[in-house]
Design an enzyme around this catalytic site. Structure first.
Site, PDB file in Angstrom:
ATOM      1  N   GLY A  13       7.314  17.561  13.671  1.00 27.34           N
ATOM      2  CA  GLY A  13       6.458  16.385  13.730  1.00 27.34           C
ATOM      3  C   GLY A  13       5.433  16.248  12.617  1.00 27.34           C
ATOM      4  O   GLY A  13       4.392  15.627  12.815  1.00 27.34           O
ATOM      5  N   MET A  92      16.634  13.647  15.648  1.00 29.83           N
ATOM      6  CA  MET A  92      17.911  14.224  15.241  1.00 29.83           C
ATOM      7  C   MET A  92      19.118  13.725  16.044  1.00 29.83           C
ATOM      8  O   MET A  92      20.142  14.395  16.085  1.00 29.83           O
ATOM      9  CB  MET A  92      17.820  15.760  15.279  1.00 29.83           C
ATOM     10  CG  MET A  92      16.830  16.310  14.263  1.00 29.83           C
ATOM     11  SD  MET A  92      17.197  15.764  12.554  1.00 29.83           S
ATOM     12  CE  MET A  92      15.761  16.387  11.667  1.00 29.83           C
ATOM     13  N   ILE A  94      21.781  10.340  16.618  1.00 28.64           N
ATOM     14  CA  ILE A  94      22.195   9.051  16.058  1.00 28.64           C
ATOM     15  C   ILE A  94      22.243   8.020  17.191  1.00 28.64           C
ATOM     16  O   ILE A  94      22.779   8.303  18.263  1.00 28.64           O
ATOM     17  CB  ILE A  94      23.559   9.184  15.339  1.00 28.64           C
ATOM     18  CG1 ILE A  94      23.365  10.044  14.071  1.00 28.64           C
ATOM     19  CG2 ILE A  94      24.131   7.815  14.975  1.00 28.64           C
ATOM     20  CD1 ILE A  94      24.623  10.324  13.280  1.00 28.64           C
ATOM     21  N   LEU A  95      21.658   6.853  16.940  1.00 29.59           N
ATOM     22  CA  LEU A  95      21.606   5.813  17.966  1.00 29.59           C
ATOM     23  C   LEU A  95      22.800   4.869  17.790  1.00 29.59           C
ATOM     24  O   LEU A  95      23.180   4.553  16.656  1.00 29.59           O
ATOM     25  CB  LEU A  95      20.285   5.043  17.848  1.00 29.59           C
ATOM     26  CG  LEU A  95      19.042   5.907  18.110  1.00 29.59           C
ATOM     27  CD1 LEU A  95      17.781   5.212  17.605  1.00 29.59           C
ATOM     28  CD2 LEU A  95      18.915   6.250  19.590  1.00 29.59           C
ATOM     29  N   HIS A 111      14.304   9.432   5.552  1.00 28.69           N
ATOM     30  CA  HIS A 111      15.393  10.362   5.218  1.00 28.69           C
ATOM     31  C   HIS A 111      15.000  11.138   3.957  1.00 28.69           C
ATOM     32  O   HIS A 111      14.522  10.533   2.988  1.00 28.69           O
ATOM     33  CB  HIS A 111      16.697   9.594   4.993  1.00 28.69           C
ATOM     34  CG  HIS A 111      17.840  10.509   4.712  1.00 28.69           C
ATOM     35  ND1 HIS A 111      18.468  11.235   5.702  1.00 28.69           N
ATOM     36  CD2 HIS A 111      18.417  10.877   3.540  1.00 28.69           C
ATOM     37  CE1 HIS A 111      19.404  11.998   5.152  1.00 28.69           C
ATOM     38  NE2 HIS A 111      19.395  11.801   3.839  1.00 28.69           N
ATOM     39  N   GLU A 149      23.679   0.126  12.681  1.00 28.82           N
ATOM     40  CA  GLU A 149      24.746   0.919  13.305  1.00 28.82           C
ATOM     41  C   GLU A 149      25.356   1.949  12.349  1.00 28.82           C
ATOM     42  O   GLU A 149      26.071   2.840  12.775  1.00 28.82           O
ATOM     43  CB  GLU A 149      25.827  -0.003  13.894  1.00 28.82           C
ATOM     44  CG  GLU A 149      26.649  -0.800  12.895  1.00 28.82           C
ATOM     45  CD  GLU A 149      25.917  -2.006  12.301  1.00 28.82           C
ATOM     46  OE1 GLU A 149      24.722  -2.234  12.622  1.00 28.82           O
ATOM     47  OE2 GLU A 149      26.544  -2.711  11.497  1.00 28.82           O
ATOM     48  N   GLU A 180       5.100  15.031  -1.322  1.00 31.72           N
ATOM     49  CA  GLU A 180       5.014  14.042  -2.409  1.00 31.72           C
ATOM     50  C   GLU A 180       5.616  12.690  -2.031  1.00 31.72           C
ATOM     51  O   GLU A 180       5.325  11.689  -2.684  1.00 31.72           O
ATOM     52  CB  GLU A 180       5.727  14.577  -3.669  1.00 31.72           C
ATOM     53  CG  GLU A 180       5.017  15.775  -4.260  1.00 31.72           C
ATOM     54  CD  GLU A 180       5.655  16.234  -5.581  1.00 31.72           C
ATOM     55  OE1 GLU A 180       6.516  15.520  -6.133  1.00 31.72           O
ATOM     56  OE2 GLU A 180       5.275  17.340  -6.030  1.00 31.72           O
TER      57      GLU A 180
HETATM   58  C1  GAR Z   1      11.923  15.358   7.697  1.00 27.86           C
HETATM   59  O1  GAR Z   1      12.154  15.953   6.444  1.00 27.86           O
HETATM   60  C2  GAR Z   1      12.764  14.098   7.841  1.00 27.86           C
HETATM   61  O2  GAR Z   1      12.881  13.384   6.653  1.00 27.86           O
HETATM   62  C3  GAR Z   1      14.077  14.689   8.255  1.00 27.86           C
HETATM   63  O3  GAR Z   1      13.746  15.726   9.149  1.00 27.86           O
HETATM   64  C4  GAR Z   1      12.461  16.250   8.819  1.00 27.86           C
HETATM   65  C5  GAR Z   1      11.579  16.218  10.053  1.00 27.86           C
HETATM   66  O4  GAR Z   1      10.349  16.862   9.855  1.00 27.86           O
HETATM   67  N1  GAR Z   1      14.911  13.681   8.833  1.00 27.86           N
HETATM   68  C6  GAR Z   1      16.243  13.638   8.669  1.00 27.86           C
HETATM   69  O5  GAR Z   1      16.869  14.466   8.057  1.00 27.86           O
HETATM   70  C7  GAR Z   1      16.926  12.436   9.319  1.00 27.86           C
HETATM   71  N2  GAR Z   1      18.269  12.289   8.844  1.00 27.86           N
HETATM   72  P1  GAR Z   1       9.080  16.600  10.776  1.00 27.86           P
HETATM   73  O6  GAR Z   1       9.529  16.802  12.234  1.00 27.86           O
HETATM   74  O7  GAR Z   1       8.107  17.658  10.356  1.00 27.86           O
HETATM   75  O8  GAR Z   1       8.583  15.220  10.521  1.00 27.86           O
END
Ligand code: GAR
Length: 204
Positions: A13, A92, A94-95, A111, A149, A180
């Site tokens: 998070g 994590m 997919i909807l 992403h 989708e 960054e």
């Molecule tokens: C983040 O790097 C986000 O971009 C990635 O998971 C991490 C979550 O970190 N998301 C994906 O890969 C979605 N395809 P967080 O829980 O510390 O925000």
């Protein structure tokens, strides 16, 4: 009324934390984080939400009978909190189209690469950075896009490039991309979309 936002999480998070900071600094003036919904009961993100006094809900993917059951439970939680916009911040699962079609141009995702590189089904979290390093690209970054989708296939809102350095590991690169790019882009895009939705309501 401010746009009521749900942030969907599954893990640490840190992107949720960036949104909470932005809200505290009044950088999301047209939106309000009204719910944090986690697909895992043990996600640390839930603690961050509680510390910020934001209501939480857990809808476990593992315990759901099916994808339909999982999404029906999510929709029920959204309805009971009057949610108008969704931010996927390290979510994590997919909807399905059945879900995404209910919120056209109202679901955002962050992403950790420059889409269309290293994205789509199977590319999430550290795997994205492993793929970028093993390909040998010299520049990566982050993308905030609308969710439809197609996994990672919706309209791009913001992107930022991040340099890859000699000796990077997936973990080092992940941290640099977050610091960054992700933590800057996600609050900015959230503020933009929250404003658009609020404006649409006042025009009616
Ligand atoms: C983040 O790097 C986000 O971009 C990635 O998971 C991490 C979550 O970190 N998301 C994906 O890969 C979605 N395809 P967080 O829980 O510390 O925000």
């Amino acid at each position: 009324m401010k746009t009521r936002i749900a942030v969907f999480v599954s893990g640490g998070g840190t992107n949720l934390q960036a949104l909470i900071h932005a809200q505290a600094e009044n950088k999301i003036p047209d939106g309000e984080i009204a719910l944090v919904l986690s697909s895992r009961a043990d996600a640390y993100a839930l603690k961050r939400a509680e510390a910020a006094s934001i209501p939480t809900a857990v809808v476990s993917r593992k315990e759901a009978k099916s994808a339909e059951d999982f999404e029906a439970k999510i929709l029920a939680a959204l309805e009971s909190h009057g949610i108008e916009m969704i931010v996927l911040a390290g979510f994590m699962s997919i909807l399905s189209e059945n879900f995404t079609a209910r919120f056209p141009a109202r679901i955002l995702n962050v992403h950790p690469s420059l889409i269309p590189s290293f994205c789509g089904a199977g590319f999430y979290g550290l795997r994205v950075h492993e793929a970028a390093l093993s390909y040998g690209v010299k520049v990566t970054g982050a993308t905030v896009h609308f969710v439809n989708e197609i996994p990672d296939g919706g309209q791009i809102l913001l992107q930022k490039a991040v340099e890859i350095r000699e000796g990077d590991t997936p973990e080092i690169l992940q941290k640099r991309v977050m610091e960054e790019a992700e933590w800057i882009l996600l609050p900015k895009a959230t503020a933009m979309v929250a404003k658009r939705i609020r404006d649409e309501k006042t025009e009616k």
